[in-house]
Structure formats: structure tokens, C-alpha cells
Design a protein around this motif. Structure first.
Motif, mmCIF file in Angstrom:
data_model
loop_
_atom_site.group_PDB
_atom_site.id
_atom_site.type_symbol
_atom_site.label_atom_id
_atom_site.label_comp_id
_atom_site.label_asym_id
_atom_site.label_seq_id
_atom_site.Cartn_x
_atom_site.Cartn_y
_atom_site.Cartn_z
ATOM 1 N N PRO A 91 -2.101 4.121 -7.776
ATOM 2 C CA PRO A 91 -0.698 4.300 -7.375
ATOM 3 C C PRO A 91 0.118 3.072 -7.765
ATOM 4 C CG PRO A 91 -2.182 4.943 -5.600
ATOM 5 C CD PRO A 91 -3.031 4.280 -6.643
ATOM 6 N N ALA A 92 1.336 3.294 -8.247
ATOM 7 C CA ALA A 92 2.147 2.172 -8.729
ATOM 8 C C ALA A 92 3.620 2.525 -8.642
ATOM 9 C CB ALA A 92 1.771 1.816 -10.164
ATOM 10 N N GLY A 93 4.448 1.487 -8.597
ATOM 11 C CA GLY A 93 5.886 1.701 -8.565
ATOM 12 C C GLY A 93 6.632 0.467 -9.025
ATOM 13 N N VAL A 94 7.872 0.653 -9.444
ATOM 14 C CA VAL A 94 8.704 -0.441 -9.933
ATOM 15 C C VAL A 94 9.199 -1.282 -8.764
ATOM 16 C CG1 VAL A 94 10.847 -1.013 -11.136
ATOM 17 C CG2 VAL A 94 9.423 0.867 -11.956
ATOM 18 N N VAL A 95 9.119 -2.611 -8.923
ATOM 19 C CA VAL A 95 9.646 -3.547 -7.932
ATOM 20 C C VAL A 95 11.046 -3.952 -8.378
ATOM 21 C CG1 VAL A 95 9.310 -5.727 -6.722
ATOM 22 C CG2 VAL A 95 7.323 -4.394 -7.470
ATOM 23 N N LYS A 96 12.043 -3.626 -7.589
ATOM 24 C CA LYS A 96 13.413 -3.986 -7.936
ATOM 25 C C LYS A 96 13.617 -5.496 -7.787
ATOM 26 C CE LYS A 96 15.364 0.487 -6.588
ATOM 27 N NZ LYS A 96 16.330 1.191 -5.703
ATOM 28 N N GLY A 111 -4.084 9.150 7.200
ATOM 29 C CA GLY A 111 -3.471 10.147 6.333
ATOM 30 C C GLY A 111 -4.474 10.988 5.574
ATOM 31 N N GLU A 112 -4.177 12.291 5.485
ATOM 32 C CA GLU A 112 -5.000 13.216 4.705
ATOM 33 C C GLU A 112 -4.500 13.217 3.264
ATOM 34 O OE1 GLU A 112 -7.670 15.014 5.469
ATOM 35 O OE2 GLU A 112 -7.717 14.087 7.464
ATOM 36 N N LEU A 113 -5.379 12.939 2.334
ATOM 37 C CA LEU A 113 -5.005 12.842 0.935
ATOM 38 C C LEU A 113 -4.470 14.173 0.407
ATOM 39 C CD1 LEU A 113 -5.017 11.181 -1.726
ATOM 40 C CD2 LEU A 113 -7.323 12.049 -2.112
ATOM 41 N N ARG A 114 -3.320 14.112 -0.266
ATOM 42 C CA ARG A 114 -2.761 15.282 -0.960
ATOM 43 C C ARG A 114 -1.855 14.790 -2.079
ATOM 44 N NH1 ARG A 114 2.575 16.369 0.542
ATOM 45 N NH2 ARG A 114 3.281 15.278 2.430
ATOM 46 N N GLU A 130 4.764 3.329 -2.369
ATOM 47 C CA GLU A 130 4.424 4.243 -3.451
ATOM 48 C C GLU A 130 3.126 4.990 -3.174
ATOM 49 O OE1 GLU A 130 6.118 5.186 -6.211
ATOM 50 O OE2 GLU A 130 7.761 4.118 -5.253
ATOM 51 N N THR A 131 2.171 4.327 -2.522
ATOM 52 C CA THR A 131 0.929 5.016 -2.158
ATOM 53 C C THR A 131 1.229 6.177 -1.217
ATOM 54 O OG1 THR A 131 -0.397 3.000 -2.415
ATOM 55 C CG2 THR A 131 -1.321 4.746 -1.048
ATOM 56 N N LEU A 132 2.073 5.944 -0.236
ATOM 57 C CA LEU A 132 2.440 7.003 0.697
ATOM 58 C C LEU A 132 3.217 8.113 -0.010
ATOM 59 C CD1 LEU A 132 2.574 8.075 3.612
ATOM 60 C CD2 LEU A 132 4.664 6.719 3.916
ATOM 61 N N ALA A 133 4.166 7.734 -0.866
ATOM 62 C CA ALA A 133 5.007 8.717 -1.543
ATOM 63 C C ALA A 133 4.203 9.589 -2.510
ATOM 64 C CB ALA A 133 6.124 8.003 -2.301
ATOM 65 N N GLU A 134 3.164 9.020 -3.119
ATOM 66 C CA GLU A 134 2.397 9.765 -4.112
ATOM 67 C C GLU A 134 1.219 10.523 -3.518
ATOM 68 O OE1 GLU A 134 1.316 7.881 -7.767
ATOM 69 O OE2 GLU A 134 2.969 6.462 -7.682
ATOM 70 N N THR A 135 0.628 9.987 -2.433
ATOM 71 C CA THR A 135 -0.648 10.536 -1.951
ATOM 72 C C THR A 135 -0.675 10.907 -0.478
ATOM 73 O OG1 THR A 135 -1.615 8.393 -1.333
ATOM 74 C CG2 THR A 135 -1.797 9.057 -3.654
ATOM 75 N N ALA A 136 0.389 10.584 0.284
ATOM 76 C CA ALA A 136 0.439 10.831 1.732
ATOM 77 C C ALA A 136 -0.558 9.963 2.497
ATOM 78 C CB ALA A 136 0.211 12.311 2.058
ATOM 79 N N VAL A 137 -1.044 8.912 1.864
ATOM 80 C CA VAL A 137 -1.992 7.994 2.501
ATOM 81 C C VAL A 137 -1.263 6.734 2.950
ATOM 82 C CG1 VAL A 137 -3.892 6.393 1.993
ATOM 83 C CG2 VAL A 137 -4.086 8.798 1.364
ATOM 84 N N HIS A 138 -1.511 6.344 4.197
ATOM 85 C CA HIS A 138 -0.974 5.093 4.733
ATOM 86 C C HIS A 138 -1.986 3.975 4.467
ATOM 87 C CE1 HIS A 138 2.382 6.885 7.071
ATOM 88 N NE2 HIS A 138 1.570 7.925 7.155
ATOM 89 N N SER A 196 6.469 -6.872 -3.805
ATOM 90 C CA SER A 196 5.386 -6.140 -4.458
ATOM 91 C C SER A 196 4.503 -5.442 -3.429
ATOM 92 C CB SER A 196 4.555 -7.096 -5.314
ATOM 93 O OG SER A 196 3.430 -6.449 -5.854
ATOM 94 N N SER A 197 4.192 -6.122 -2.346
ATOM 95 C CA SER A 197 3.325 -5.526 -1.333
ATOM 96 C C SER A 197 3.993 -4.329 -0.669
ATOM 97 C CB SER A 197 2.934 -6.570 -0.280
ATOM 98 O OG SER A 197 4.083 -7.121 0.348
ATOM 99 N N ALA A 198 5.302 -4.416 -0.411
ATOM 100 C CA ALA A 198 6.016 -3.295 0.202
ATOM 101 C C ALA A 198 6.044 -2.094 -0.727
ATOM 102 C CB ALA A 198 7.438 -3.717 0.566
ATOM 103 N N VAL A 199 6.288 -2.324 -2.017
ATOM 104 C CA VAL A 199 6.323 -1.223 -2.981
ATOM 105 C C VAL A 199 4.947 -0.578 -3.099
ATOM 106 C CG1 VAL A 199 6.607 -0.656 -5.430
ATOM 107 C CG2 VAL A 199 8.271 -2.117 -4.284
ATOM 108 N N ALA A 200 3.882 -1.381 -3.086
ATOM 109 C CA ALA A 200 2.526 -0.833 -3.185
ATOM 110 C C ALA A 200 2.258 0.133 -2.036
ATOM 111 C CB ALA A 200 1.503 -1.962 -3.179
ATOM 112 N N VAL A 201 2.643 -0.260 -0.821
ATOM 113 C CA VAL A 201 2.435 0.591 0.356
ATOM 114 C C VAL A 201 3.313 1.840 0.282
ATOM 115 C CG1 VAL A 201 2.777 0.716 2.858
ATOM 116 C CG2 VAL A 201 1.694 -1.308 1.839
#
Length: 211
Positions: free
Chosen positions: A115-120, A169-172, A132-140, A125-130
Motif C-alpha cells: 500500500p502506498a500514497g503520495v505525501v503532500k 479490520g477484515e481485509l477487503r 492509504e492502508t485503510l483506504a485501500e484495504t480496510a485494514v487499520h 509519511s507515517s500518517a499517509v502510510a496508515v
């Protein structure tokens, strides 16, 4: 008029910059999600699907002469170094001997990654990593260690790697427009999904310590 034989994330991002459009404006012109536009910045080597190739062709034909000129200049070799200013956060999420992967859409049959995302500018970086993981996979998850940064050998962007621990979180597949699939993969099988040479060595070492 110059013709783009095959659009990539880099070409799309250059067209957006030439138009001086925000991610939201560019997404609206193409009829796609904002996250799709952001993914082109995060992965310049990505090749959009054929229907998106056609949409980019159409938009390219509609731009003004000044915008077309800027687009051509941005794609010159000497301008490619500008891509290195882009910063991307990459989440290495581990759980019980497994690591979280996403399979990106594109012309390649299977393109697995983290999982990855652009850092404005000014972002974390740590906030974006968390996020984007939630936004892409529903995992906290939560960041446990910053593993380091490098100029990504494939995309040329500045990549920041965050080692994360699964919380809940359940992976989806929470972003089916961008991703084909998501999966928990055994760490000892990781290199079957991503070639060893493409994995950031400190990230691979951190995962292997858990395998």
C-alpha cells in the motif's frame, strides 16, 4: 500535434501539470476517481488501462497550444529529474508471519506491491502510510518504525518506507477502481509476488526477521 503512443503515469502526471490542474480537476475531466490520479504520481511507470488510454488521448487533443507545449517540455529527459521531488509513503504491514499486498490495475496481468500514497508538501509519511492502508484495504495499522528513504529504482520518486503493525479490520479490496485484489501473503513467499531486486533491502530484512 505530438501523439503519445502509450500513456504511463508519468505522461498523465505531465499532462495534468501542463494544464495546471489539481488532482480533483484532472480526475473530473477524465471521469475517474481522485485516487486514480494520485496513483499515477505515486507510480509513474504504471500503464493505464486501454479505456483510460483513450480518455487521455481525447483530453490531450482538447488542450490549448500553450498547454501542449508545456506537456512536451515536461516530458523531455532533462525534466525527468523533477519527478524525484515527489514523495511517496509505502506501508509495510505485518501480521503473524504475513505481509499485506495490493495488486494494482494496469496492462500487466499481475502487479503486486505494498500500500502506498503520495505525501503532500509538509505532510507526514507515517500518517499517509496508515491512511492509504485503510483506504485501500480496510485494514487499520500503526507505524512502528521508519525504515528509511530512497529514490525508487523503478519510478524515480522519493519513497519513504514505514514498517507497520496490524491493529484491526477484515481485509477487503476497498478501492476496486485502483486495485484488482488485496492479500495477506506469507513473508517467506513475498518474493514470488515482488522480485527481490524491487524490494527495499531494509524492508525485506525487517520482514525476514519476523518470518
Amino acid at each position: 500535434m505530438d501523439v503519445v503512443d502509450q500513456w504511463s503515469g508519468r505522461h498523465a502526471a505531465a499532462l495534468q501539470e501542463a494544464m495546471r490542474a489539481t488532482n480533483e480537476e484532472f480526475a473530473r475531466r477524465l471521469g475517474v476517481a481522485v485516487r486514480t490520479v494520485a496513483s499515477w504520481h505515486a507510480s509513474p511507470s504504471t500503464v493505464p488501462r486501454r479505456e483510460m488510454q483513450r480518455a487521455l488521448d481525447t483530453l490531450h487533443e482538447q488542450v490549448t497550444p500553450a498547454e501542449r507545449h508545456r506537456f512536451t517540455v515536461l516530458l523531455r529527459p532533462e525534466a525527468s529529474a523533477q519527478a524525484q521531488a515527489l514523495r511517496v509513503a509505502i506501508a509495510i504491514v505485518a501480521r503473524n508471519g504475513e505481509v499485506l499486498l495490493v495488486c494494482r490495475r494496469g496492462d500487466e496481468p499481475l502487479s503486486w506491491g505494498f500500500p502506498a500514497g503520495v505525501v503532500k508538501p509538509g505532510g507526514s509519511s507515517s500518517a499517509v502510510a496508515v491512511q492509504e492502508t485503510l483506504a485501500e484495504t480496510a485494514v487499520h495499522c500503526t507505524v512502528r518504525q521508519h525504515l528509511g528513504t530512497r529514490i525508487h529504482p523503478t519510478t524515480g520518486v522519493l519513497a519513504s518506507y514505514e514498517f507497520c503493525e496490524y491493529l484491526a479490520g477484515e481485509l477487503r479490496n476497498a478501492d476496486p477502481v485502483e486495485n484488482l485484489d488485496v492479500a495477506w501473503v506469507p513473508i517467506d513467499s513475498l518474493t514470488k509476488f515482488i522480485p527481490t531486486e524491487r524490494i527495499y533491502p531494509p524492508a525485506l530484512a525487517a520482514l525476514e526477521a519476523l518470518a
